[in-house]
Design a protein around this motif. Structure first.
Motif, mmCIF file in Angstrom:
data_model
loop_
_atom_site.group_PDB
_atom_site.id
_atom_site.type_symbol
_atom_site.label_atom_id
_atom_site.label_comp_id
_atom_site.label_asym_id
_atom_site.label_seq_id
_atom_site.Cartn_x
_atom_site.Cartn_y
_atom_site.Cartn_z
ATOM 1 N N ILE A 246 -2.794 11.746 9.492
ATOM 2 C CA ILE A 246 -2.677 10.710 8.474
ATOM 3 C C ILE A 246 -2.401 9.508 9.100
ATOM 4 O O ILE A 246 -1.445 9.533 9.668
ATOM 5 C CB ILE A 246 -1.997 10.957 7.302
ATOM 6 N N ASP A 247 -3.016 8.287 8.932
ATOM 7 C CA ASP A 247 -2.635 7.273 9.475
ATOM 8 C C ASP A 247 -1.574 6.581 8.502
ATOM 9 O O ASP A 247 -1.984 6.115 7.446
ATOM 10 C CB ASP A 247 -3.917 6.078 9.571
ATOM 11 N N VAL A 248 -0.440 6.389 8.880
ATOM 12 C CA VAL A 248 0.656 5.913 8.123
ATOM 13 C C VAL A 248 1.173 4.419 8.207
ATOM 14 O O VAL A 248 2.229 3.975 7.721
ATOM 15 C CB VAL A 248 1.984 6.855 8.370
ATOM 16 N N ASN A 250 0.006 1.596 7.219
ATOM 17 C CA ASN A 250 0.221 0.707 6.225
ATOM 18 C C ASN A 250 0.392 1.292 4.899
ATOM 19 O O ASN A 250 0.090 0.995 3.664
ATOM 20 C CB ASN A 250 -0.815 -0.201 5.975
ATOM 21 N N LYS A 251 1.170 2.605 4.698
ATOM 22 C CA LYS A 251 1.113 3.403 3.688
ATOM 23 C C LYS A 251 2.774 3.583 3.480
ATOM 24 O O LYS A 251 3.306 3.795 4.393
ATOM 25 C CB LYS A 251 0.779 4.861 3.897
ATOM 26 N N ALA A 252 3.222 3.476 2.175
ATOM 27 C CA ALA A 252 4.536 3.661 1.862
ATOM 28 C C ALA A 252 4.895 5.264 1.778
ATOM 29 O O ALA A 252 3.653 6.056 1.708
ATOM 30 C CB ALA A 252 4.666 3.230 0.323
ATOM 31 N N GLU A 254 5.688 7.302 -0.409
ATOM 32 C CA GLU A 254 5.061 7.974 -1.848
ATOM 33 C C GLU A 254 3.471 8.262 -1.750
ATOM 34 O O GLU A 254 2.813 9.216 -2.031
ATOM 35 C CB GLU A 254 5.215 7.256 -3.041
ATOM 36 N N GLU A 255 2.813 7.033 -1.213
ATOM 37 C CA GLU A 255 1.435 6.994 -0.793
ATOM 38 C C GLU A 255 0.929 8.251 0.078
ATOM 39 O O GLU A 255 0.084 9.188 -0.145
ATOM 40 C CB GLU A 255 0.980 5.740 -0.374
ATOM 41 N N THR A 256 1.686 8.206 1.104
ATOM 42 C CA THR A 256 1.384 9.333 2.166
ATOM 43 C C THR A 256 1.758 10.640 1.693
ATOM 44 O O THR A 256 0.958 11.525 1.780
ATOM 45 C CB THR A 256 2.272 9.070 3.463
ATOM 46 N N ASN A 258 1.426 11.697 -1.358
ATOM 47 C CA ASN A 258 0.480 12.138 -2.252
ATOM 48 C C ASN A 258 -0.974 12.544 -1.405
ATOM 49 O O ASN A 258 -1.696 13.295 -1.990
ATOM 50 C CB ASN A 258 0.031 10.989 -3.176
ATOM 51 N N VAL A 259 -1.104 11.859 -0.504
ATOM 52 C CA VAL A 259 -2.246 12.000 0.341
ATOM 53 C C VAL A 259 -2.074 13.431 1.017
ATOM 54 O O VAL A 259 -3.130 14.394 0.885
ATOM 55 C CB VAL A 259 -2.562 11.019 1.616
#
Length: 266
Positions: A246-248, A250-252, A254-256, A258-259
């Motif tokens: 997973i490319d983190v 630009n992800k918060a 919480e967003e990561t 959820n992915v």
């Protein structure tokens, strides 16, 4: 004096009703009282058998049954067998229904489901702490999920966030100078996720981290060539394991998270 035998009937474990009966009994001078718990009652025949026992032993029945038809049946059997019967849960359910203007779920054992959920969450949190940052490689094979990544890819906060969702997570830092533990290549690749990050983003994160610690932002830890070396090594490890990434960048967190949960469910 009547025999001191009490029966507790429940559509779940029956622990709640038993505790209440014990609390009530403690207010009386009763010697050698006996409480017999009859759990997971979901049919009329079991109820009848309980009343037959209570009748034979001149006992009293207390029950926690959430379904109205079962509660009604208990009172019918109480009249039929002339056995004193106490509905422990029903009156409170009825009062709450009127007060909250909402129908109860009528699902047995919800209290214990909530308790189980709580303990699973605590267990997962303790697991994440114990096996954080590659502290103990044995956790890799015990984990529900293994996160790998270079430094500052949010492995620890992700592990804790997912632990609150009852997922046991171990995380392992990937550093060129340190050979990954052998367990990392033994675990099911489907349980392992690599956390990718853009080199420019990582340079910025590490520089700010060093400054926050009062250190020189130009240290090797935040240099572009060092970071690229780490990322290249991370990619080789991921290829060897054969795990998803997973490319983190630009992800918060919480967003990561959820992915990751979505990937796990799939």
């Amino acid at each position: 004096m009547k025999p001191n035998t009490f029966y507790v009937i429940s559509d779940s474990v029956g622990e709640t009703a038993e505790l209440l009966v014990k609390a009530a009994i403690s207010q009386f001078t009763i010697d050698d009282s006996k409480i017999q718990r009859i759990p997971y009652v979901n049919d009329e025949q079991t109820m009848v058998e309980a009343f037959e026992q209570a009748e034979a032993n001149e006992g009293l029945i207390a029950f926690t049954l959430v379904k109205p038809e079962f509660r009604q049946k208990m009172f019918e059997l109480s009249d039929r067998f002339n056995v004193p019967t106490v509905d422990v849960l029903g009156p409170l359910l009825d009062k709450l229904e009127g007060h909250l203007e909402e129908k109860p779920k009528m699902e047995p054992g919800l209290v214990h489901k909530l308790d189980e959920d709580y303990y699973k969450r605590v267990e997962a949190i303790e697991f994440a702490v114990k096996y954080d940052d590659g502290r103990d490689a044995k956790g890799i094979l015990k984990a529900d999920l293994v996160l790998i990544g270079v430094s500052r890819t949010s492995k620890t906060p992700l592990s804790q966030f997912l632990a609150h969702k009852r997922i046991k997570v171990a995380n392992v830092p990937i550093v060129p100078e340190v050979e990954p533990p052998e367990e990392l290549y033994q675990v099911d690749p489907g349980k392992c996720i690599g956390l990718k990050i853009n080199s420019d983003k990582l340079t910025h994160i590490r520089t700010e981290r060093l400054k926050a610690l009062g250190l020189d932002g130009s240290a090797n830890y935040a240099k572009a060539d060092r970071i690229q070396e780490e990322i290249d090594y991370f990619n080789r490890v991921v290829d060897k394991i054969g795990c998803r990434t997973i490319d983190v960048s630009n992800k918060a967190v919480e967003e990561t998270a959820n992915v990751i949960r979505h990937m796990i469910k799939k």
